[in-house]
Design an enzyme around this catalytic site. Sequence first.
Site, PDB file in Angstrom:
ATOM      1  N   GLU A 454       0.842  -1.208   0.000  1.00  0.00           N
ATOM      2  CA  GLU A 454       0.000   0.000   0.000  1.00  0.00           C
ATOM      3  C   GLU A 454       0.877   1.257   0.000  1.00  0.00           C
ATOM      4  O   GLU A 454       0.531   2.275   0.591  1.00  0.00           O
ATOM      5  CB  GLU A 454      -0.902  -0.027   1.241  1.00  0.00           C
ATOM      6  CG  GLU A 454      -2.358   0.247   1.027  1.00  0.00           C
ATOM      7  CD  GLU A 454      -2.862   0.077  -0.368  1.00  0.00           C
ATOM      8  OE1 GLU A 454      -3.108  -1.075  -0.769  1.00  0.00           O
ATOM      9  OE2 GLU A 454      -3.040   1.076  -1.076  1.00  0.00           O
TER      10      GLU A 454
HETATM   11  C1  LIG Z   1       2.409  -9.877   0.753  1.00  0.00           C
HETATM   12  C2  LIG Z   1       2.185  -8.788  -0.247  1.00  0.00           C
HETATM   13  C3  LIG Z   1       0.891  -8.432  -0.590  1.00  0.00           C
HETATM   14  C4  LIG Z   1       0.672  -7.448  -1.558  1.00  0.00           C
HETATM   15  N1  LIG Z   1      -0.612  -7.178  -1.970  1.00  0.00           N
HETATM   16  C5  LIG Z   1      -0.796  -6.392  -3.068  1.00  0.00           C
HETATM   17  C6  LIG Z   1      -2.087  -6.261  -3.672  1.00  0.00           C
HETATM   18  O1  LIG Z   1      -3.081  -6.821  -3.196  1.00  0.00           O
HETATM   19  N2  LIG Z   1      -2.205  -5.516  -4.802  1.00  0.00           N
HETATM   20  C7  LIG Z   1      -1.135  -4.894  -5.372  1.00  0.00           C
HETATM   21  O2  LIG Z   1      -1.302  -4.248  -6.394  1.00  0.00           O
HETATM   22  N3  LIG Z   1       0.093  -4.987  -4.819  1.00  0.00           N
HETATM   23  C8  LIG Z   1       0.293  -5.719  -3.691  1.00  0.00           C
HETATM   24  N4  LIG Z   1       1.541  -5.843  -3.148  1.00  0.00           N
HETATM   25  C9  LIG Z   1       2.657  -5.108  -3.746  1.00  0.00           C
HETATM   26  C10 LIG Z   1       3.158  -3.943  -2.891  1.00  0.00           C
HETATM   27  O3  LIG Z   1       2.182  -2.940  -2.824  1.00  0.00           O
HETATM   28  C11 LIG Z   1       4.478  -3.461  -3.523  1.00  0.00           C
HETATM   29  O4  LIG Z   1       5.438  -4.476  -3.294  1.00  0.00           O
HETATM   30  C12 LIG Z   1       4.934  -2.139  -2.933  1.00  0.00           C
HETATM   31  O5  LIG Z   1       4.079  -1.106  -3.356  1.00  0.00           O
HETATM   32  C13 LIG Z   1       6.369  -1.788  -3.356  1.00  0.00           C
HETATM   33  O6  LIG Z   1       6.549  -1.932  -4.732  1.00  0.00           O
HETATM   34  P1  LIG Z   1       7.792  -2.780  -5.287  1.00  0.00           P
HETATM   35  O7  LIG Z   1       7.811  -4.082  -4.567  1.00  0.00           O
HETATM   36  O8  LIG Z   1       7.734  -2.824  -6.756  1.00  0.00           O
HETATM   37  O9  LIG Z   1       9.056  -1.965  -4.817  1.00  0.00           O
HETATM   38  P2  LIG Z   1       9.767  -0.769  -5.629  1.00  0.00           P
HETATM   39  O10 LIG Z   1       8.765   0.124  -6.216  1.00  0.00           O
HETATM   40  O11 LIG Z   1      10.776  -1.364  -6.528  1.00  0.00           O
HETATM   41  O12 LIG Z   1      10.500  -0.003  -4.451  1.00  0.00           O
HETATM   42  C14 LIG Z   1      11.602  -0.598  -3.708  1.00  0.00           C
HETATM   43  C15 LIG Z   1      11.932   0.308  -2.541  1.00  0.00           C
HETATM   44  O13 LIG Z   1      12.448   1.540  -3.042  1.00  0.00           O
HETATM   45  C16 LIG Z   1      12.075   2.611  -2.218  1.00  0.00           C
HETATM   46  N5  LIG Z   1      11.410   3.621  -3.060  1.00  0.00           N
HETATM   47  C17 LIG Z   1      10.825   3.451  -4.257  1.00  0.00           C
HETATM   48  N6  LIG Z   1      10.359   4.618  -4.741  1.00  0.00           N
HETATM   49  C18 LIG Z   1      10.659   5.559  -3.831  1.00  0.00           C
HETATM   50  C19 LIG Z   1      10.429   6.962  -3.740  1.00  0.00           C
HETATM   51  N7  LIG Z   1       9.774   7.631  -4.691  1.00  0.00           N
HETATM   52  N8  LIG Z   1      10.858   7.605  -2.632  1.00  0.00           N
HETATM   53  C20 LIG Z   1      11.500   6.945  -1.639  1.00  0.00           C
HETATM   54  N9  LIG Z   1      11.729   5.630  -1.682  1.00  0.00           N
HETATM   55  C21 LIG Z   1      11.329   4.941  -2.757  1.00  0.00           C
HETATM   56  C22 LIG Z   1      11.170   2.062  -1.113  1.00  0.00           C
HETATM   57  O14 LIG Z   1      11.949   1.854   0.051  1.00  0.00           O
HETATM   58  C23 LIG Z   1      10.734   0.729  -1.680  1.00  0.00           C
HETATM   59  O15 LIG Z   1      10.460  -0.208  -0.639  1.00  0.00           O
HETATM   60  C24 LIG Z   1       1.781  -6.791  -2.152  1.00  0.00           C
HETATM   61  C25 LIG Z   1       3.079  -7.134  -1.763  1.00  0.00           C
HETATM   62  C26 LIG Z   1       3.291  -8.133  -0.856  1.00  0.00           C
HETATM   63  C27 LIG Z   1       4.713  -8.524  -0.546  1.00  0.00           C
END
Ligand SMILES: Cc1cc2nc3c(=O)[nH]c(=O)nc-3n(C[C@H](O)[C@H](O)[C@H](O)COP(=O)(O)OP(=O)(O)OC[C@H]3O[C@@H](n4cnc5c(N)ncnc54)[C@H](O)[C@@H]3O)c2cc1C
Length: 610
Positions: A454
């Site tokens: 989220e």
């Molecule tokens: C168990 C689980 C359930 C989930 N459920 C859902 C769901 O129901 N629906 C859905 O759509 N998604 C879901 N997700 C996905 C989740 O919302 C994303 O993993 C999360 O938004 C982060 O995206 P990413 O993994 O691509 O990380 P990335 O976007 O690659 O980011 C990696 C890290 O970089 C940093 N970062 C990135 N951008 C910035 C910025 N602009 N400023 C500062 N720091 C930054 C943050 O620390 C971040 O953690 C789920 C994930 C898990 C593990």
Amino acid sequence: MPVYRAPVEDHLFVINEVLELDKQRDLPQFGELSADLLEDILTNAGKFAEEVLQPLNQSGDEEGCHYENGVVRTPKGFKEAYKAFSEAGWGALPAPAKFGGADMPMLVTLAVGEMMQSANQAFAMYPGLTGAAYGALIATGQPWMKENIAPKMVSGEWAGTMCLTEPGCGTDLRLMKTRAVEQPDGTYKLSGTKIFISGGDQDLTDNIVHMVIAKIPDENGQIHDDLSTVNFFMVPKFLVDETGKMGAKNGVSTGGIEKKMGIKGSATCILNFDEAKAWRLGPKPTPPKPGEKRSASAGMAGMFGMMNNARMGVGIQGISIAEVAFQNGWAYTHERRVGHALTGPKDPSQSADLEIVHPDVRRMLLHCRSFVQGARALAMWTTINHAIADSDRPDKDTGALLGDLLTPVIKAFFTDMGFECANLAMQCYGGHGYIRDNGVEQFVRDARINQTYEGANGVQAMDLVGRKLGRKGGAAPMAYLSVVGGWLGENEKDEALKPFTAPVKRGLDILQLATLWFAQHGLQNPNDAGAGAVDYLRLMGIVSVGWMWAWMAKVAQAKLATKPANAEFYEDKLVSAKYWMERMIPECPMLFERIQAGSATIMALEKATA
Ligand SMILES: Cc1cc2nc3c(=O)[nH]c(=O)nc-3n(C[C@H](O)[C@H](O)[C@H](O)COP(=O)(O)OP(=O)(O)OC[C@H]3O[C@@H](n4cnc5c(N)ncnc54)[C@H](O)[C@@H]3O)c2cc1C
């Protein structure tokens, strides 16, 4: 075995005695919510959480979900519990009555949600996401969707999901590849892969209505690395007609489920969309006029509405996990014997005192209790502001500014603290906390995802600092400083309350200085804003919860003056309030010092590691 007792008394204290629900009767949805009805709902929800969901928490974690031959099965007992949950109407609380709901305000939904999530976060995610999905459908869908699809989700017959994340993007949705191509009948064919979809498949409901974001190719058949053509779609697992009748399987298949650290009873799915039939929910993107830059499509609005509600829900998960972890830490430290009290044995008949005699153990537990109860009050106050924003009251604009400002704080500060508290509760168990059978390490594992999904907490902090602070000439922080400062001004002459109002005032003054610092430095060097954002969000969280504690201390002192039979309840409030003033407010100057350090050292990271 872990224990859970629903904190109904504390919810009622916050809602009735502190926030004085009676004074909000003019808000839509609050008029019908009598004190008796509220107590009835919370008592029954607490009972359901304790008796039906909590017993499945540890077994659900041990067993996890199964994926076999393209089909997902939830852990033993989840199906029956889901049926009972739906029949009792717990999933229908916030929905409008005309779609089969109970028309309850967010305040009630979140209080009930907190208890369900404390009892079993993995289970509670299925109805939680369904609520977010039907809320979005009711807000953006066509009349036949509202009348014939949403009610099936409200009743729990069908479930819903939020499908945003893809292998190449979670935070940066500009990069999404999923595309939706319009068909002659006005529907779309949607193709792409979504990952990490909670409840993307399960065996609890006959159908699942996915809320999917995807790009519509532009007038030249191109998709862009921006948000200009992104739209929001309804994609059911099984096709539906306009009467809500379910038909053949749609082009959605489950590619697998993730093996993960926690919330193992919640199926985290890979979903493949292969020309799936989709219905657009937002307005059609309009091509830019010649010379005009492409801007975010209006179709994103529905998605943002869904995400804002979901962010409040995830913030509550921080409270939920801290509450249940605290309760178990409390129980354990009242049974375990270890060492003697520093001032001499408390229980000379025994070879050792109870663990709870140790100051550091008490510090860990009080840290959790002070957070949980203060955060609960802040969450409830914020939901009232959201409700004010949706009303016609004269303070509508202020309510909107405050609700908007505090949503990322609730999401990120609460989930960071939730994890911190789960970890402290586990520490109370010594080595036994690390052992699975005792159940407390599950809370640490379950709590961890709340900081990431989220919108990762660092991204929430950027939302606060980068968007919310400066918008409309700083109207939101000004409204906040005026409301909190106004309350402190009204109460500063109360000598008995000084131990609470004076520290909060110190924190608020620092928050004001930090806000000015961002206004001056953020524009000059955006990296300074990025480097200090997480500290600023924590600062606002600490001051806001501190204000709630000053407010609750005022109520507790007034009540104690009447010599109530349950004086202990109010005395405990004063202890928790003092903890926050003595142990959390002192973080404020430290956080401000960190903020002022700026970004130079942080941005030198590459040089440092080369
Ligand atoms: C168990 C689980 C359930 C989930 N459920 C859902 C769901 O129901 N629906 C859905 O759509 N998604 C879901 N997700 C996905 C989740 O919302 C994303 O993993 C999360 O938004 C982060 O995206 P990413 O993994 O691509 O990380 P990335 O976007 O690659 O980011 C990696 C890290 O970089 C940093 N970062 C990135 N951008 C910035 C910025 N602009 N400023 C500062 N720091 C930054 C943050 O620390 C971040 O953690 C789920 C994930 C898990 C593990």
